[in-house]
Design an enzyme around this catalytic site. Structure first.
Site, PDB file in Angstrom:
ATOM      1  N   GLU A 183     -70.196 -90.395 -78.807  1.00 41.41           N
ATOM      2  CA  GLU A 183     -69.338 -90.425 -77.614  1.00 41.41           C
ATOM      3  C   GLU A 183     -69.465 -91.739 -76.858  1.00 41.41           C
ATOM      4  O   GLU A 183     -69.088 -91.821 -75.690  1.00 41.41           O
ATOM      5  CB  GLU A 183     -69.663 -89.254 -76.667  1.00 41.41           C
ATOM      6  N   ARG A 229     -65.361-101.642 -76.817  1.00 49.19           N
ATOM      7  CA  ARG A 229     -63.990-101.358 -77.257  1.00 49.19           C
ATOM      8  C   ARG A 229     -62.991-101.973 -76.280  1.00 49.19           C
ATOM      9  O   ARG A 229     -63.082-101.775 -75.071  1.00 49.19           O
ATOM     10  CB  ARG A 229     -63.819 -99.839 -77.322  1.00 49.19           C
ATOM     11  N   GLY A 246     -47.074 -91.003 -81.573  1.00 45.57           N
ATOM     12  CA  GLY A 246     -46.055 -90.190 -80.915  1.00 45.57           C
ATOM     13  C   GLY A 246     -44.644 -90.695 -81.121  1.00 45.57           C
ATOM     14  O   GLY A 246     -43.695 -90.144 -80.537  1.00 45.57           O
ATOM     15  N   ASP A 322     -61.401 -92.697 -83.938  1.00 45.35           N
ATOM     16  CA  ASP A 322     -61.860 -91.666 -84.855  1.00 45.35           C
ATOM     17  C   ASP A 322     -61.110 -91.815 -86.171  1.00 45.35           C
ATOM     18  O   ASP A 322     -59.871 -91.934 -86.187  1.00 45.35           O
ATOM     19  CB  ASP A 322     -61.585 -90.273 -84.290  1.00 45.35           C
ATOM     20  N   ASP A 428     -70.270 -81.758 -79.759  1.00 41.72           N
ATOM     21  CA  ASP A 428     -68.953 -81.158 -80.005  1.00 41.72           C
ATOM     22  C   ASP A 428     -68.736 -79.899 -79.184  1.00 41.72           C
ATOM     23  O   ASP A 428     -67.612 -79.613 -78.766  1.00 41.72           O
ATOM     24  CB  ASP A 428     -68.800 -80.830 -81.487  1.00 41.72           C
TER      25      ASP A 428
END
Length: 490
Positions: A183, A229, A246, A322, A428
């Site tokens: 995470e 990032r 999308g 991911d 998770d």
């Protein structure tokens, strides 16, 4: 040859919790097999084909130890092979009603079956090791079961990391020098724990360095580098409001043909209800891949040009995702990934890994990092806000640390206790509850693992080893055979 305008690092984080032997549908093993067939197979195929062309330092590829264990497990290997066969049958059954969809899915399932039978029958480790040995990827490690490390007791945190690094060494023949911190979670002082464990670099999110992501940054005086990032670049892809997946021409993830379980529609429009969505058109999707790959390359190049002007030297941008985004969530993601990795060098951008970035001198000044993550708010609220699970995790750690070490030899019961505790502490469960994604399953899993920890710890405290051995034999299969509780040092 013209010098590159700057350097691009792509980091892919592959992770699922331990799902084998813990339910099938709608979560459980189905989640594992979908991600394997739709993401891991095609993404690795892209990397292998690029490596065969002599391309090097393509991506940093993280595979968490708990996922690696499933990708090597004979039970899971049989399961995914059967699942791909079932996918092929579903395509055939749908062909009479939806011929174009049936043909498309037949081709995709046939390709997946061929890839699996040719490259994956002996598990993921030989495949990943081949990519690493070829210099095509930098493999990243991490803690064993992907716990949210800032909320762990330091001895448990160190144990989880040591267990994960040992697992990577067993599977891949070398200990990773870089990790994906689960995470992207960070608490001040963790960099020293990383240094003690032999970790040289790790990932954080951009806000942890106040958006100054142009270089890897040493954390304090530890010598350990944080790679941050770049959200301006990453969100071009992974934005729920404007990201590429999308786009109207891509396959819609949420619309199903319920008799077959296949996905027949394209996105069409964000507000279009499922029954009004247009049929999926592979040709339109392929054109969208080409268009969006070109746009992303332009975004990366423009970002690096601005960073060069700002800093007076070539800089770095890191995009991190991911792995499951590519193929599982975004059907066309692997094709987009290949197009981007091919086009960036032609646009004057050096593509490399975090290790390669260090070799090229892309290291800035030292930084002090705040408590952070890549979750909502960029703080710890996702994992610290589920109060019942936070209390449960504290109880699990207390029980684990309360059982004293025995003699110098390994104790299989204490090893089993440690392994069950690691499974209970997976990040998770809190994430799924917070996001209301199979929250019931997540709570059931967390409490089931915690109950086993409580029971086994009580039996060990009472010196009831025979009863403890009987109970452990009844538990579902575990991911690791090498957990050594002697490494847990309270």
């Amino acid at each position: 040859m013209t010098a590159p305008v700057g350097t691009f690092c792509l980091v892919l984080h592959s992770h699922l919790p331990w799902l084998a032997h813990h339910g099938r549908w709608p979560v459980g093993e189905e989640w594992l097999y979908q991600s394997w067939a739709h993401s891991y197979l095609p993404v690795v195929d892209v990397l292998e084909r690029l490596a065969a062309e002599g391309r090097r330092d393509l991506v940093a590829l993280g595979v968490t130890p708990v996922l690696a264990a499933q990708l090597d497990d004979p039970y899971s290997l049989r399961g995914v092979h059967d699942w791909i066969g079932g996918w092929l049958l579903r395509a055939h059954e749908a062909a009479a009603r939806l011929p174009e969809l049936g043909a498309h899915e037949h081709r995709a399932a046939t390709t997946a079956l061929e890839l699996f039978e040719r490259r994956w029958r002996h598990g993921a480790s030989p495949v990943l090791r081949g990519l690493s040995d070829a210099g095509a990827v930098e493999l990243l490690g991490g803690p064993a079961t992907h716990p949210f490390a800032p909320l762990l007791e330091p001895p448990v945190r160190a144990f989880a990391l040591a267990t994960g690094l040992a697992d990577a060494r067993l599977r891949l023949g070398a200990t990773p020098a870089g990790i994906w911190a689960p995470e992207c979670g960070y608490a001040p002082g963790m960099e020293r724990e990383y240094a003690d464990a032999g970790v040289a670099r790790f990932l954080v999110d951009g806000p942890a360095v106040r958006g100054d992501t142009a270089f890897a940054r040493p954390v304090g005086d530890s010598g350990v580098l944080a790679f941050a990032r770049d959200l301006d670049v990453t969100y071009r892809v992974w934005s729920p409001r404007a990201g590429y997946p999308g786009g109207r021409d891509y396959r819609d993830f949420h619309t199903y043909d319920h008799p077959s379980g296949l996905k027949p529609a394209r996105v069409t429009g964000r507000s279009v209800p499922p029954h009004e969505k247009a049929p999926y058109d592979p040709a339109r999707a392929a054109a969208a891949v080409e268009r969006d790959a070109a746009d992303f390359v332009s975004v990366v190049r423009d970002r690096l040009v601005r960073l060069y002007e700002q800093h007076g030297r070539p800089a770095l941008t890191v995009a991190a995702f991911d792995t499951e985004l590519f193929g599982h969530w975004w059907h066309e993601g692997p094709a987009w990934l290949e197009a981007v990795l091919r086009a960036l060098p032609d646009a004057g951008v050096r593509v490399t890994t975090p290790a390669g970035a260090v070799e090229h001198g892309l290291v800035g000044e030292a930084v002090e990092l705040p408590p952070s993550s890549w979750g909502s708010g960029k703080d710890w609220r996702v994992w610290a806000g589920v109060e019942d699970l936070v209390a449960l995790n504290a109880r699990v750690q207390k029980a684990l640390l309360s059982v004293p070490a025995g003699g110098p030899a390994r104790d299989p019961l204490r090893d089993a206790l440690a392994q069950e505790a690691l499974l209970a502490l997976s990040s998770d469960w809190a994430f799924m509850v917070t996001k209301d994604s199979a929250a019931g399953y997540a709570r059931d899993r967390a409490h089931a693992h915690a109950a086993r920890v409580d029971e086994l710890a009580a039996l060990l405290h009472a010196s009831r080893r025979a009863a403890a051995e009987h109970r452990v034999r009844e538990w579902p299969a575990h991911p690791f055979g090498h957990v050594d509780a002697r490494d847990l040092r309270p």
